[in-house]
Design a protein around this motif. Structure first.
Motif, PDB file in Angstrom:
ATOM      1  N   ARG A   1      -0.965   6.578  -6.581  1.00  0.00           N
ATOM      2  CA  ARG A   1      -1.370   5.773  -7.729  1.00  0.00           C
ATOM      3  C   ARG A   1      -0.314   4.748  -8.128  1.00  0.00           C
ATOM      4  NH1 ARG A   1      -2.447   8.854 -13.239  1.00  0.00           N
ATOM      5  NH2 ARG A   1      -0.202   9.133 -12.978  1.00  0.00           N
ATOM      6  N   ASN A   2       0.955   5.198  -8.238  1.00  0.00           N
ATOM      7  CA  ASN A   2       2.020   4.278  -8.660  1.00  0.00           C
ATOM      8  C   ASN A   2       2.178   3.126  -7.671  1.00  0.00           C
ATOM      9  OD1 ASN A   2       2.518   5.814 -10.910  1.00  0.00           O
ATOM     10  ND2 ASN A   2       4.117   7.048  -9.915  1.00  0.00           N
ATOM     11  N   ARG A   3       2.122   3.495  -6.377  1.00  0.00           N
ATOM     12  CA  ARG A   3       2.256   2.445  -5.361  1.00  0.00           C
ATOM     13  C   ARG A   3       1.104   1.442  -5.488  1.00  0.00           C
ATOM     14  NH1 ARG A   3       2.231   4.667   0.555  1.00  0.00           N
ATOM     15  NH2 ARG A   3       3.974   5.826  -0.337  1.00  0.00           N
ATOM     16  N   THR A   4      -0.079   1.951  -5.751  1.00  0.00           N
ATOM     17  CA  THR A   4      -1.252   1.075  -5.889  1.00  0.00           C
ATOM     18  C   THR A   4      -1.115   0.162  -7.102  1.00  0.00           C
ATOM     19  OG1 THR A   4      -2.641   2.783  -4.893  1.00  0.00           O
ATOM     20  CG2 THR A   4      -3.772   1.042  -6.083  1.00  0.00           C
ATOM     21  N   ILE A   5      -0.608   0.747  -8.219  1.00  0.00           N
ATOM     22  CA  ILE A   5      -0.432  -0.057  -9.436  1.00  0.00           C
ATOM     23  C   ILE A   5       0.547  -1.196  -9.186  1.00  0.00           C
ATOM     24  CG2 ILE A   5       0.480  -0.027 -11.790  1.00  0.00           C
ATOM     25  CD1 ILE A   5      -0.650   2.844 -12.018  1.00  0.00           C
ATOM     26  N   ALA A   6       1.677  -0.858  -8.511  1.00  0.00           N
ATOM     27  CA  ALA A   6       2.672  -1.897  -8.210  1.00  0.00           C
ATOM     28  C   ALA A   6       2.085  -2.981  -7.308  1.00  0.00           C
ATOM     29  CB  ALA A   6       3.885  -1.254  -7.532  1.00  0.00           C
ATOM     30  N   LEU A   7       1.344  -2.526  -6.337  1.00  0.00           N
ATOM     31  CA  LEU A   7       0.719  -3.481  -5.421  1.00  0.00           C
ATOM     32  C   LEU A   7      -0.266  -4.382  -6.168  1.00  0.00           C
ATOM     33  CD1 LEU A   7       0.239  -4.445  -2.503  1.00  0.00           C
ATOM     34  CD2 LEU A   7      -1.503  -2.678  -2.290  1.00  0.00           C
ATOM     35  N   MET A   8      -1.049  -3.794  -7.102  1.00  0.00           N
ATOM     36  CA  MET A   8      -2.019  -4.574  -7.864  1.00  0.00           C
ATOM     37  C   MET A   8      -1.327  -5.603  -8.758  1.00  0.00           C
ATOM     38  SD  MET A   8      -4.994  -3.703  -6.944  1.00  0.00           S
ATOM     39  CE  MET A   8      -5.987  -4.426  -8.226  1.00  0.00           C
TER      40      MET A   8
END
Length: 711
Positions: free
Chosen positions: A474-481
């Motif tokens: 989730r955190n990686r996805t948020i940063a990517l977004m």
């Protein structure tokens, strides 16, 4: 592991709608970027095919736009492709008569252009639409023709759907063996090319034929195979048909609660998808199932809902079926006169379809009702006629007719015939539904239910695993977004700046074009004015000149200058700065010449027969000068002693790149003509300049014919 993979595939199948949307968006960008109209039209048809059923209005708009482009480009093969797509979309909306009118156009264009691929699709579409309105024999002939054309043009994939249609028609015509053979051929093609939707429909329709052949366990097995495929494809529209058909088998075999369950599923899904034909069928079937389990309060309501929907969609086979079923219901409830009325309406409609099985079924029921009304002679005629229509194939209908004849002869006192037909009825009953087949039906249904539950469990497990992966990332996805959002914002800023620059450049270009257009118009205006000044000077000079030959030469020069000035005047007043309306120009020129020689304007007739009367100035100028010379010659030399002088100017299209100019008079011929005069030399020079050929015919009058190449 296999179950996990299968469950994951089900999860990701939900992304298909996004994929489809992405495809239409991609095609939309390509359409916007298309440089030529033909390429744009092809892309529009591709995007039209990519829309799902709820997006039919968008699909229609694309197909109609493609058709308009092909018509403008005079591309008749392209028009065929667009008409074929339109027919499919109208058929999807149950507008079968409109689809047929489109099919006839595409068929004619295909024949005209020897376009075999277009002929194949047009024949297939016409067969499908004729089948839907109950004209089975015509549909069978056209589908057979399309099958041969698809094979001839190497389009074997397309034959799967044609085999499916032929299977349906053969079943409606009671040729069960041919029907099953068509389905087997289509199933082989669908499996060869991995055509999932086609395979599901072929399995379902083969099951329908097996049901009418009283092979119920095989029918249920194939229906469940078809439902598995449609479940996997999320094809809700087609699932409705499968639920209806599966319920029909349960209804025939006396499992009425099971039948009613699937009919309700079909009705619920039909309302969601907006499929009126399937909803009508579901209501009719729910009425039958309700009657079997004695739920009498809603039977007539279901029939009337079904009938109104079939009438709304102009589905004649469906309307006939509901009237037949309603007649059966009235018969079973003792309303014999009402039953006879509905059954006769159904029979009349079924005779129009040519479906022998359906005609025989209705004829048999009419015979049974007539027996209840004590009209024994008419009853016997109908029952015997229905038996003669069915094949000796041991079908459920044949069994029903044997029973009806047995009851009839029992009631009328002919016990020998009664015993014979009852024996035949019992003989078929023993073979129709054995205990083993009943077990097979239960096994097939149980297997389907077990698979469904196992898949649900596997799906739940896969969902848990996916949730765990999502949580970890989730955190990686948020940063990517966030990063993507920043990039998108920067991209939008760049795009906005680029848009502003392009807008300014476009505005500047528009202003520049307007200035150029004004300058060109002004140039034509000044050229016209200068030519008129020269014309005026020549007129003044000729008035002061005493030498008649010099004065005549000046007048001729003035006439030529006026012919050229008239063209520049036209260009100044028209929106097209490089082309002249030649018809209007020649009429004005001829009127001016007639007046200058003292003749009436009506003495010159002008005929222009061109696809487009606007022609280029480089061609209009020499044509005007030639007409000026030849008309002037006629007025000067041809009409001495002629009471009603007449000149005809005709300009017509011979071929795509060739025109014919004719100047004809009713004068005395070429006795006084001087072929070596300056005027004739000028005409010959202008003809060579246009890569033309000049021919002259005299007596009566004089006719000049010039073939002009526009290349």
């Amino acid at each position: 592991m296999k179950k996990l993979i299968w469950a994951l595939s089900l999860l990701f199948a939900g992304l298909s709608a996004c994929t489809q949307s992405s495809r239409t968006d991609s095609l939309g960008k390509l359409i916007d970027q298309a440089r030529d109209e033909a390429g744009k039209a092809k892309l529009l048809i591709l995007r039209s095919r990519s829309y799902a059923a709820p997006q039919t209005p968008l699909a229609l708009a694309d197909a109609q736009q493609a058709l308009a482009i092909y018509q403008q480009e005079k591309d008749e093969k392209g028009q065929v492709d667009a008409y074929v797509q339109l027919s499919g979309l109208y058929s999807r909306q149950n507008k079968y008569l409109l689809a047929l009118s489109v099919d006839s156009i595409s068929y004619s264009l295909s024949e005209k252009n020897n376009y075999k691929q277009g002929l194949a699709f047009s024949s297939s579409n016409m067969g499908r639409n004729l089948q839907q309105i109950g004209r089975f024999k015509e549909a069978h002939d056209l589908l057979t023709k399309s099958l041969l054309l698809f094979k001839e043009t190497g389009q074997e994939r397309e034959t799967a759907e044609v085999y499916n249609r032929l299977g349906i028609i053969s079943r409606r015509l009671s040729d069960f063996s041919a029907s099953l053979q068509h389905y087997d051929n289509g199933i082989a093609v669908a499996r060869k090319y991995d055509l999932g939707p086609s395979l599901a429909n072929l399995l379902m329709n083969k099951a329908n034929t097996l049901n009418e052949s009283a092979k119920y366990d095989e029918a249920i097995d194939l229906h469940l195979q078809s439902i598995r495929i449609k479940d996997r494809l999320k094809d809700n529209r087609s699932l409705v048909q499968s639920y209806n058909n599966l319920a029909n088998v349960y209804n025939t075999t006396g499992q009425f609660e099971e039948a009613l369950h699937y009919y309700r599923l079909a009705a619920t899904m039909s309302e969601k998808t907006g499929n009126k034909t399937s909803l009508a069928l579901a209501f009719s079937n729910m009425a039958i199932a309700s009657a079997r389990i004695k739920r009498l309060d809603s039977i007539e309501y279901f029939y009337q809902r079904s009938l109104s929907l079939f009438l709304e969609t102009n589905d004649k086979p469906g309307t006939a079926m509901v009237r037949n079923n309603l007649g059966n219901y009235y018969h079973e409830t003792g309303k014999y006169d009402q039953a006879l009325e509905e059954l006769r309406k159904a029979l009349e409609m079924r005779k129009g379809t040519g479906s022998i099985y359906d005609i025989a079924s209705t004829t048999n029921t009419i015979g049974v009702v007539l027996r209840k009304l004590k009209r024994y002679e008419e009853a016997e005629q109908h029952l015997v006629k229905s038996l003669n229509m069915v094949r000796n194939d041991g079908s459920a209908l044949q069994q029903t007719i044997y029973r009806a004849l047995g009851d009839h002869y029992q009631e009328t006192g002919d016990f020998e015939k009664a015993a014979a037909y009852q024996a035949k009825y019992i003989s078929i009953s023993d073979t129709l539904l054995t205990e083993g087949e009943t077990v097979n039906m239960v096994k097939a249904q149980s297997k389907y239910e077990i698979e469904k539950k196992e898949n649900q469990l596997a799906l739940a497990k896969a969902s848990e695993e996916l949730n765990a992966v999502r949580l970890a990332n989730r955190n990686r996805t948020i940063a990517l977004m966030i990063g993507l959002a920043l990039l998108l914002f920067a991209g939008m800023l760049l795009y906005f700046r680029s848009y502003q620059l392009k807008k300014r450049a476009a505005l500047a270009l528009t202003q520049k074009n307007e200035k150029i257009e004004t300058l060109v118009k002004e140039l034509h205006h000044r050229v016209k004015n200068n030519l008129q000044v020269v014309s005026g000077l020549l007129s003044l000079q000729s008035n002061r000149t005493e030498d008649e030959s010099a004065r005549a030469a000046m007048q001729e020069g003035r006439s030529r200058i006026n012919a050229m000035a008239l063209i520049h005047q036209k260009l100044y007043t028209e929106t097209d700065l490089a082309a002249v309306d030649i018809k209007d120009y020649l009429e004005n020129l001829s009127g001016s010449l007639a007046g200058s020689f003292g003749y009436k304007t009506g003495s010159i007739q002008t005929e222009v027969r061109l696809k487009d009367p606007n022609i280029d100035i480089d061609l209009a100028m020499p044509i005007g000068l030639i007409v000026n010379e030849l008309v002037t010659n006629a007025f000067k030399h041809a009409f001495a002693g002629i009471r009603d002088p007449a000149i005809t100017i005709r300009l017509q299209q011979l071929q795509e790149k060739k025109l014919e100019l004719q100047v004809m008079d009713n004068g005395k011929g070429m006795g006084e003509e001087k072929p070596t005069s300056f005027g004739m030399k000028l005409v010959q020079t202008l003809v060579r300049q246009m890569n033309g050929q000049l021919s002259v015919r005299s007596n009566p009058g004089t006719a000049y014919t010039i073939e002009i190449s526009t290349t």
